[in-house]
Design a protein around this motif. Structure first.
Motif: not given
Length: 355
Positions: A244-253
């Protein structure tokens, strides 16, 4: 009682069934950053009473629902004189970013909608899963909320008449009693459907376009074990759930660093998908991420706290395509990433990467 921080937001107040009982109050000091406030337990901003500035707080009458929410979220009141202040805690100043009031409000509403026999301690243990599910629902509404082909054209086309959760721990199983519009007109009879509920996830394939090779990982997977597969270690992309609070892009990194020790550059989005929409409420976002993959890039890593034992493998891109076509890859998301990259690699090399 006074509510401060994210709890003073109108959307969160409404989700908790609260109304201000007067004008806002200015408290001395400031609140530290707390991007997870309202999203995770024990993640509330520190109140520095001696700092310059003021903190806006809202006076309310306490209710049983607020007390239940506070118990789930690990909230204890601070005091301003004799008045309790709720919404502050001990989160340090090293955090950055702001909490999302809409997500915090939806999580609060979902928590209060849980059955009364669920104790605060049980719900706190399940909070990460509940928050994942809430964030996934909001993401789905934002990205795929407009009715479109296929399916009936009417906006009102699915009605959930009852919802139960017969199993709820780290993940959950929901039973839905629903009706839907039929292709030939009218409505279906009530249908009972069971759905495995987790949250949205990300898969990312690290790719070195200079060396033209990728990094795969393998780890033991419970699904093949339960099926009786003699080979429950699978070649996979880096993968993880979107917090929660993340984006898919930040999760990938984040996951690329946690699972493989790799820093990603440009991210190329790959079409997302539902892996098994008849039984699983999960949407998977895919990416190919540009990375530097020298010969020593394949390591053994993973988070001990999550029981991860993850080994990396460097594979030439042409060999990855052969593996996909001859059946050596049985992980569905990796198949999609491998075939997409085979189709797009030359175009990606020729184009300026997205920023």
């Amino acid at each position: 009682m006074l509510l401060a921080g994210i709890l003073a937001d109108p959307a969160v107040l409404a989700a908790l069934g609260l109304k201000p009982r007067g004008e806002p109050v200015a408290l001395p000091g400031r609140l530290s950053a707390a991007p997870s406030a309202g999203l995770a337990a024990d993640s509330w901003p520190r109140w520095d009473r001696n700092a310059a500035g003021h903190v806006t707080a809202v006076p309310i009458d306490s209710t049983p629902d607020l007390a239940r929410y506070a118990a789930i979220m690990g909230l204890a009141p601070a005091l301003h004189g004799d008045t309790p202040v709720l919404g502050v805690g001990d989160t340090g100043d090293d955090a950055t970013g702001e909490a999302d009031p809409r997500l915090a409000a939806e999580i609060a509403a979902d928590l209060l909608a849980q059955p009364a026999d669920q104790t605060p301690e049980n719900l706190r243990a399940r909070l990460p899963m509940i928050a994942w599910r809430t964030a996934s629902r909001l993401r789905a509404q934002a990205e795929r909320g407009a009715p479109d082909a296929p399916g009936p054209a009417e906006v009102d086309r699915v009605r959930i008449e009852a919802r139960a959760t017969p199993y709820a721990r780290y993940f959950a199983v929901e039973e839905l009693l629903l009706r839907h519009r039929l292709h030939l007109g009218g409505w279906s009879d009530p249908l009972l459907r069971a759905v495995f509920v987790s949250g949205d996830a990300v898969v990312v394939l690290p790719w070195d376009p200079v060396r033209d090779r990728v990094l795969l990982v393998d780890q033991l997977r419970a699904g093949p074990v339960a099926r009786g597969d003699a080979q429950p270690w699978l070649y996979e992309p880096v993968a993880g759930r979107i917090d929660p609070g993340e984006t898919p892009q930040s999760t990938a990194r984040r996951e690329a660093m946690e699972e493989a020790g790799v820093t990603l550059g440009a991210l190329f989005p790959v079409p997302g998908h539902y892996p098994s929409p008849g039984i699983i409420a999960e949407f998977i976002y895919g990416f190919v991420g540009v990375a530097d993959l020298p010969d020593d890039a394949a390591t053994v890593s993973g988070l001990d706290a999550e029981g991860e034992d993850i080994r990396g493998h460097l594979v030439d891109r042409a060999e990855l395509t052969r593996m996909a076509l001859d059946g050596r890859i049985v992980n569905g998301p990796l198949l999609i990433l491998a075939l997409w990259l085979d189709r797009m690699a030359d175009r990606l090399k020729a184009a300026d990467p997205p920023r």
